[in-house]
Design an enzyme around this catalytic site. Structure first.
Site, PDB file in Angstrom:
ATOM      1  N   HIS A 116       0.780  -1.216   0.150  1.00 15.79           N
ATOM      2  CA  HIS A 116       0.044   0.008  -0.083  1.00 15.79           C
ATOM      3  C   HIS A 116       0.705   1.277   0.003  1.00 15.79           C
ATOM      4  O   HIS A 116       0.333   2.414   0.387  1.00 15.79           O
ATOM      5  CB  HIS A 116      -1.187   0.058   1.362  1.00 15.79           C
ATOM      6  CG  HIS A 116      -1.890  -1.288   1.536  1.00 15.79           C
ATOM      7  ND1 HIS A 116      -2.884  -1.448   0.940  1.00 15.79           N
ATOM      8  CD2 HIS A 116      -1.606  -2.476   1.881  1.00 15.79           C
ATOM      9  CE1 HIS A 116      -3.737  -2.342   1.046  1.00 15.79           C
ATOM     10  NE2 HIS A 116      -2.582  -2.973   1.800  1.00 15.79           N
ATOM     11  N   SER A 140      14.552  19.102 -16.939  1.00 13.32           N
ATOM     12  CA  SER A 140      13.938  20.272 -16.959  1.00 13.32           C
ATOM     13  C   SER A 140      14.358  21.534 -17.825  1.00 13.32           C
ATOM     14  O   SER A 140      15.788  21.751 -17.686  1.00 13.32           O
ATOM     15  CB  SER A 140      13.695  20.744 -15.494  1.00 13.32           C
ATOM     16  OG  SER A 140      12.971  22.117 -15.417  1.00 13.32           O
ATOM     17  N   LYS A 163      18.135  19.220 -12.787  1.00 15.61           N
ATOM     18  CA  LYS A 163      17.000  18.424 -12.336  1.00 15.61           C
ATOM     19  C   LYS A 163      17.339  17.288 -13.321  1.00 15.61           C
ATOM     20  O   LYS A 163      17.477  17.465 -14.321  1.00 15.61           O
ATOM     21  CB  LYS A 163      15.674  19.033 -12.459  1.00 15.61           C
ATOM     22  CG  LYS A 163      14.854  17.934 -12.174  1.00 15.61           C
ATOM     23  CD  LYS A 163      13.137  18.885 -11.980  1.00 15.61           C
ATOM     24  CE  LYS A 163      12.202  18.042 -11.332  1.00 15.61           C
ATOM     25  NZ  LYS A 163      11.607  17.048 -11.799  1.00 15.61           N
ATOM     26  N   GLU A 203       9.505   6.285 -17.553  1.00 21.92           N
ATOM     27  CA  GLU A 203       8.534   7.080 -18.011  1.00 21.92           C
ATOM     28  C   GLU A 203       8.237   6.800 -19.415  1.00 21.92           C
ATOM     29  O   GLU A 203       6.864   6.508 -19.648  1.00 21.92           O
ATOM     30  CB  GLU A 203       8.769   8.453 -17.798  1.00 21.92           C
ATOM     31  CG  GLU A 203       8.813   9.217 -16.444  1.00 21.92           C
ATOM     32  CD  GLU A 203       9.126  10.427 -16.103  1.00 21.92           C
ATOM     33  OE1 GLU A 203       8.889  11.085 -15.241  1.00 21.92           O
ATOM     34  OE2 GLU A 203       9.401  11.113 -17.132  1.00 21.92           O
TER      35      GLU A 203
END
Length: 475
Positions: free
Chosen positions: A199, A329, A335, A342
């Site tokens: 969870h 970014s 970043k 992805e």
């Protein structure tokens, strides 16, 4: 058939020149350099839907089937031998062309039987074959290239042949490579313990090796499922012709064609034992798509595990660091994002969507013919390609070289109150819950709190609450 007259809107622009081709509906202008004829041009004019064509894997399978058909029909003395040889030679020329696909421009969203694509191949092959000036007669797209065939058995056969070849040469090797990469990575992480999560919440510890073994087992299961489906995929509709009865084809045609196709591809194709099912349904394609969806589900789980473990680096889990591949970014300097997982997850989402469309397409077997064949072919081959490429990408650019942040893993383990679960058999669930709650509330190591609240010595507690020992299970 071609006529000698031609028209042009601009005598200086050769690309605007046309020739006149005719079919059973009459004459039609076709680009002068196009290898296709009137029926293909009608399809181009009619189906302006997506600018998507059937995949190259499909077209190559179609050409191989046409080549095998010409060879078989010539050997059965159903068409002249020189005509069969000319068609076969034309197929070889096309298969060797780097710009093959320019000759097959018909939209995926066309007639549901794929007749336009079948005739596209017939016309292109006949046009190329007729460049041989020493033939006994002119090669006809219907009477010679399509002899003993129907779009209704050719296109379902192409779906099976193209998918079988792509699975054999692309998908299965990609799956096996990914499994081996995971296995090697797991071996390199032996003995490294981390907090397990259920969870998304802290749970009992596991090793990195155990976690990766789960990924490997998921993919191995799909390899097994694919291999179980392969024999059904090797069964072809060819020989059933229009409605499954085999009208207008020689009784030996299907088996001989399959024998020739098997020699070409190294895959043992054979006629389907029931042509009515092979032409009226697409159940095998639906089954294969189901396995592709399961691969996508497994790959998305692996991708998301990687993303979560990589999250941070300061405010996330920070358990691993994926390889740095590109700036993350356009506005935030420094970043770095988990771009490969992805990309993989997006490909998985597309495959799951493709499966929904294929499932709907599989329901569209109306009486003796399924009428969503081109869409099923496109989506099935797209899914095979997406999963093959995504597996290799994730294996080589994410799993192979991620590093483990042992300090973060150990800090989380030391402060994980859920370790108290190991004391349940000794002190009982209720007492263990009290210890866990206090450790949470005071943000203290569970071993310190347990030492205060039980009669167990610190040495006993350290032994009982050893995270690596707990990954072995048992009492």
């Amino acid at each position: 058939m071609s006529a000698n007259n031609e028209s042009t809107n601009n005598a200086e622009d050769h690309s605007n020149k046309t020739r006149i081709e005719s079919d059973s509906m009459g004459p039609l202008e076709v680009p002068i350099n196009a290898l296709y004829g009137a029926q293909t041009q009608r399809a181009i004019n009619n189906f302006t839907v997506s600018n998507l064509t059937l995949p190259e894997h499909f077209i190559r399978a179609l050409l191989r089937i046409k080549q095998s058909a010409a060879f078989t029909n010539a050997n059965l003395e159903l068409i002249p031998k020189d005509i069969g040889d000319a068609i076969s030679s034309a197929a070889n020329k096309l298969l060797a062309m780097p710009d093959l696909m320019q000759h097959f421009p018909v939209d995926v969203f066309q007639t549901g039987s794929g007749t336009s694509t079948n005739m596209n191949a017939n016309e292109v092959l006949s046009q190329l074959a007729n460049q041989n000036e020493n033939l006994s007669c002119k090669v006809n797209p219907n009477d010679h290239v399509n002899f003993g065939q129907s779009s209704n058995d050719v296109i379902p056969s192409c779906i099976h042949v193209s998918a079988a070849i792509a699975i054999h040469h692309q998908l299965l090797p990609a799956l096996e490579h990914t499994v081996e990469t995971i296995k090697c990575k797991a071996n390199s992480l032996e003995g490294i313990c981390k907090t397990g999560r259920t969870h998304l919440m802290d749970a009992m510890p596991i090793t990195m090796e155990q976690m990766l073994s789960g990924w490997s087992a998921q993919l191995k299961q799909q390899i097994t499922m694919l291999k179980q489906l392969q024999p059904s995929l090797f069964q072809l509709a060819i020989g059933g012709t229009a409605v499954g009865t085999g009208i207008n084809t020689h009784p030996q045609f299907a088996q001989r064609l399959c024998d020739n196709l098997s020699q070409q591809t190294g895959i043992l194709f054979r006629p389907n034992p029931n042509y009515f099912a092979a032409i009226g349904s697409q159940d095998i394609a639906v089954n294969v798509s189901g396995v592709l969806k399961a691969i996508a589900v497994a790959l998305m789980k692996i991708s998301n595990d990687l993303r979560w473990m990589n999250s941070g680096p300061l405010a996330g889990l920070g358990e691993i660091a994926l390889p740095v591949l590109q700036p993350g970014s356009s506005i935030m300097p420094g970043k770095v994002n988990p771009v490969v997982p992805e990309a993989s997850a997006m490909a998985c989402a597309q495959v799951i969507g493709n499966d929904t469309a294929i499932t709907i397409g599989g329901q569209s077997g109306n009486f003796e013919l399924n009428v969503m064949l081109p869409m099923i072919a496109h989506n099935l081959l797209s899914s095979i390609s997406l999963m093959s490429n995504s597996l290799l990408m994730l294996a080589d650019k994410a799993i192979l070289d991620f590093s483990v942040n042992r300090d973060n893993l150990n800090e989380a383990l030391d402060r994980n109150p859920i370790l108290v679960t190991a004391l349940n058999p000794i002190i009982g669930y209720a007492k263990a819950a009290e210890i866990a709650k206090k450790a949470y509330k005071e943000n203290r190591p569970v071993v310190d709190v347990a030492q205060e609240m039980t009669d167990l010595s610190r040495q006993e507690l350290l032994e009982l609450l050893n995270p690596l020992k707990l990954t072995a299970g048992g009492l």
